[in-house]
Scaffold this motif. Structure first.
Motif, PDB file in Angstrom:
ATOM      1  N   ALA A  98       0.833  -1.200   0.000  1.00 16.71           N
ATOM      2  CA  ALA A  98       0.000   0.000   0.000  1.00 16.71           C
ATOM      3  C   ALA A  98       0.872   1.256   0.000  1.00 16.71           C
ATOM      4  O   ALA A  98       2.050   1.216   0.369  1.00 16.71           O
ATOM      5  CB  ALA A  98      -0.911   0.001   1.224  1.00 16.71           C
ATOM      6  N   CYS A  99       0.298   2.358  -0.437  1.00 18.15           N
ATOM      7  CA  CYS A  99       0.924   3.688  -0.341  1.00 18.15           C
ATOM      8  C   CYS A  99       2.292   3.740  -1.037  1.00 18.15           C
ATOM      9  O   CYS A  99       3.282   4.194  -0.452  1.00 18.15           O
ATOM     10  CB  CYS A  99       1.053   4.104   1.120  1.00 18.15           C
ATOM     11  SG  CYS A  99      -0.497   4.069   2.036  1.00 18.15           S
ATOM     12  N   ALA A 140     -12.560  -1.529  -6.544  1.00 17.46           N
ATOM     13  CA  ALA A 140     -11.666  -0.432  -6.936  1.00 17.46           C
ATOM     14  C   ALA A 140     -10.605  -0.931  -7.910  1.00 17.46           C
ATOM     15  O   ALA A 140     -10.302  -0.269  -8.917  1.00 17.46           O
ATOM     16  CB  ALA A 140     -11.007   0.179  -5.701  1.00 17.46           C
ATOM     17  N   THR A 141     -10.045  -2.107  -7.650  1.00 18.11           N
ATOM     18  CA  THR A 141      -9.009  -2.659  -8.514  1.00 18.11           C
ATOM     19  C   THR A 141      -9.607  -3.229  -9.796  1.00 18.11           C
ATOM     20  O   THR A 141      -9.084  -3.001 -10.896  1.00 18.11           O
ATOM     21  CB  THR A 141      -8.236  -3.769  -7.768  1.00 18.11           C
ATOM     22  OG1 THR A 141      -7.729  -3.239  -6.554  1.00 18.11           O
ATOM     23  CG2 THR A 141      -7.098  -4.306  -8.618  1.00 18.11           C
ATOM     24  N   PHE A 160      -1.743  -0.885  -8.692  1.00 15.87           N
ATOM     25  CA  PHE A 160      -2.942  -1.695  -8.935  1.00 15.87           C
ATOM     26  C   PHE A 160      -4.219  -0.863  -8.750  1.00 15.87           C
ATOM     27  O   PHE A 160      -5.243  -1.145  -9.362  1.00 15.87           O
ATOM     28  CB  PHE A 160      -3.012  -2.881  -7.973  1.00 15.87           C
ATOM     29  CG  PHE A 160      -1.929  -3.904  -8.148  1.00 15.87           C
ATOM     30  CD1 PHE A 160      -2.151  -5.042  -8.905  1.00 15.87           C
ATOM     31  CD2 PHE A 160      -0.688  -3.735  -7.555  1.00 15.87           C
ATOM     32  CE1 PHE A 160      -1.158  -5.998  -9.060  1.00 15.87           C
ATOM     33  CE2 PHE A 160       0.313  -4.682  -7.699  1.00 15.87           C
ATOM     34  CZ  PHE A 160       0.086  -5.818  -8.460  1.00 15.87           C
ATOM     35  N   THR A 161      -4.146   0.111  -7.872  1.00 16.72           N
ATOM     36  CA  THR A 161      -5.323   0.908  -7.492  1.00 16.72           C
ATOM     37  C   THR A 161      -4.862   2.238  -6.913  1.00 16.72           C
ATOM     38  O   THR A 161      -4.501   2.304  -5.740  1.00 16.72           O
ATOM     39  CB  THR A 161      -6.161   0.180  -6.402  1.00 16.72           C
ATOM     40  OG1 THR A 161      -6.301  -1.194  -6.736  1.00 16.72           O
ATOM     41  CG2 THR A 161      -7.529   0.814  -6.253  1.00 16.72           C
ATOM     42  N   PRO A 162      -4.835   3.294  -7.711  1.00 13.77           N
ATOM     43  CA  PRO A 162      -4.299   4.557  -7.179  1.00 13.77           C
ATOM     44  C   PRO A 162      -5.323   5.357  -6.378  1.00 13.77           C
ATOM     45  O   PRO A 162      -5.322   6.582  -6.398  1.00 13.77           O
ATOM     46  CB  PRO A 162      -3.875   5.298  -8.453  1.00 13.77           C
ATOM     47  CG  PRO A 162      -4.840   4.812  -9.484  1.00 13.77           C
ATOM     48  CD  PRO A 162      -5.169   3.377  -9.128  1.00 13.77           C
ATOM     49  N   PHE A 163      -6.242   4.638  -5.712  1.00 17.92           N
ATOM     50  CA  PHE A 163      -7.278   5.265  -4.889  1.00 17.92           C
ATOM     51  C   PHE A 163      -7.264   4.594  -3.519  1.00 17.92           C
ATOM     52  O   PHE A 163      -6.668   3.532  -3.363  1.00 17.92           O
ATOM     53  CB  PHE A 163      -8.670   5.052  -5.498  1.00 17.92           C
ATOM     54  CG  PHE A 163      -8.766   5.393  -6.955  1.00 17.92           C
ATOM     55  CD1 PHE A 163      -8.830   6.707  -7.378  1.00 17.92           C
ATOM     56  CD2 PHE A 163      -8.778   4.388  -7.915  1.00 17.92           C
ATOM     57  CE1 PHE A 163      -8.912   7.024  -8.725  1.00 17.92           C
ATOM     58  CE2 PHE A 163      -8.864   4.696  -9.263  1.00 17.92           C
ATOM     59  CZ  PHE A 163      -8.921   6.014  -9.674  1.00 17.92           C
TER      60      PHE A 163
END
Ligand SMILES: [Zn+2]
Length: 429
Positions: free
Chosen positions: A75-76, A282-283, A324-327
């Motif tokens: 993450a992050c 989301a992904t 993978f998921t920029p949210f």
């Protein structure tokens, strides 16, 4: 309103805390909830006691959100990699390149950031996948173990170790997975689609799961070609090993591309074999269908339809602020709302969609002590909504949360300023 004395529950034992006027799913009037020793000790329309009180004012309580699939170790990462990613293979390659440099302190710090947000958004249980292979070694695993211990006051963390970049094609990986399973990993994950021999990976992981008596959670069928599925092999293997109820599969975006009759057949198979399914909106939305220039398919497996067939389904976070998921803000309620919106669920289905981030993932993870019931841990999140449907529709703010009867967060409501003339102090002079 006159009080019906039949409904007043005197307590013969002193309570530590009592929640007043709490809306609970399935109850037609607000209830009081008494807490003793970190557990729910009483539920009644009115509890007579002099314990400290939390007045919910008719707001809904849930026993916390259950995130059945997240990756805290990666993450992050947005700040340290480029932002122009093409799709799934590119995301895996980008993280693989960075993974060698992950230190234990680095993984801990990024994971802590996500856990803190998740606790503040009402999550009380979480299953994190952790990559274990010759690049990451056991560094990420060690960091996640430390997070599990350090944040036990706010959520229960379950650790699922898995080979993101393949198992049979990645020498040394299986030995590291075995070490992790001997050293505190709770279950084993898989990713057959990155293995040069997917069937062999599935076989090896089932064998390891039997040896260590752990559950399995696969990343699976993560594309939009419904002409073949690893799901069939996982169901076969689950049946053969008697592992029903202990296996989950995540993404399964292929199921968004099959017609209703075939979907019903697959749903029946999943329900019969006891294989659960997790959708990661989301992904899945971000990565699927990128080969199309327009009219892109949504690529979300229809979890609410499969749940109606008895499949243990969940909606979960997966990735936060990475290739993978920029949210991501750690809110599972937002994720359930996103799912409902994209799946075109109407208000009559909203409560069922809320179940996909509460009771249903709790069943998928076999959390026997989850739920607002006497004897269970006093995990209680008060949402700023009166009903489950309203909570889902409005992404209701979690206003206060308790884990095992201990305050874990508070979120004061926004203070509106109705006076046009007034300026905030120190600004706009
Ligand atoms: Zn995942």
């Amino acid at each position: 309103m006159p009080i019906n004395k039949q409904q007043i529950m005197p307590t013969d034992q002193p309570l530590d805390l009592v929640f007043r006027r709490v809306a609970i799913s399935g109850q037609d009037q607000p209830q009081d909830i008494g807490v003793k020793g970190g557990k729910i000790a009483a539920i009644a329309p009115q509890i007579r006691c002099d314990a400290p009180e939390i007045d919910a004012g008719g707001r809904l309580a849930v026993p916390g959100f259950v995130d059945s699939h997240i990756h805290l170790d990666k993450a992050c990462l947005l700040g340290r990699c480029g932002h122009n990613h093409g799709g799934l293979a590119d995301a895996i390659a980008t993280v693989a390149a960075m993974k060698r440099d992950f230190t234990e302190a680095d993984v801990y710090e990024r994971g802590a950031r996500v856990i803190q947000k998740a606790i503040g958004k009402g999550t009380t249980r979480m299953r994190t996948h952790v990559e274990v292979d010759p690049r990451a070694g056991l560094r990420s695993f060690s960091a996640i173990k430390a997070l599990k211990a350090d944040y036990a006051w706010g959520l229960d963390l379950s650790i699922c170790v898995f080979p993101q970049e393949g198992l049979t094609n990645d020498p040394g990986t299986e030995e590291l997975l075995v070490t992790a399973l001997q050293d505190g990993a709770d279950l084993l994950g898989g990713c057959p689609y990155t293995d040069t021999d997917p069937a062999a990976q599935i076989e090896r992981l089932f064998t390891l799961a039997q040896r260590f008596d752990v559950d399995l959670d696969f990343h699976l069928d993560f594309d939009l070609d419904p002409s073949w599925m690893h799901l069939d092999e996982v169901c076969r293997r689950t049946e053969r090993q008697g592992w029903g109820g202990r296996v989950a599969i995540g993404h399964v975006t292929k199921l968004s591309m099959v017609p209703p009759d075939r979907l019903a057949t697959i749903g029946q198979r999943l329900a019969d074999t006891g294989v659960g399914l997790t959708v990661l909106p989301a992904t899945d939305l971000y990565l699927m269908g990128r080969q199309e220039s327009h009219a892109r398919p949504r690529g979300l497996a229809p979890a609410h339809l499969l749940a109606e067939q008895g499949v243990r389904c969940s909606v979960a976070t997966n990735n936060v602020l990475n290739p993978f998921t920029p949210f991501g803000d750690g809110s599972l309620l937002r994720m359930a709302n996103l799912y409902a919106n994209v799946a075109q669920c109407g208000p009559h289905e909203f409560e069922q969609c809320l179940d996909l981030v509460t009771t249903s993932p709790a069943r998928l993870m076999r959390l026997d002590d989850y739920g607002i019931a006497i004897g269970n841990p006093a995990d209680l999140i008060i949402l700023d909504a009166a009903t489950p449907g309203a909570a889902l529709a409005e992404i209701a703010e979690p206003v206060i949360g308790f884990k095992r009867g201990r305050l874990s967060f508070e979120r004061p409501p926004a203070q509106l300023n109705m006076s046009v003339a007034r300026k905030p102090a120190g600004l706009l002079d």
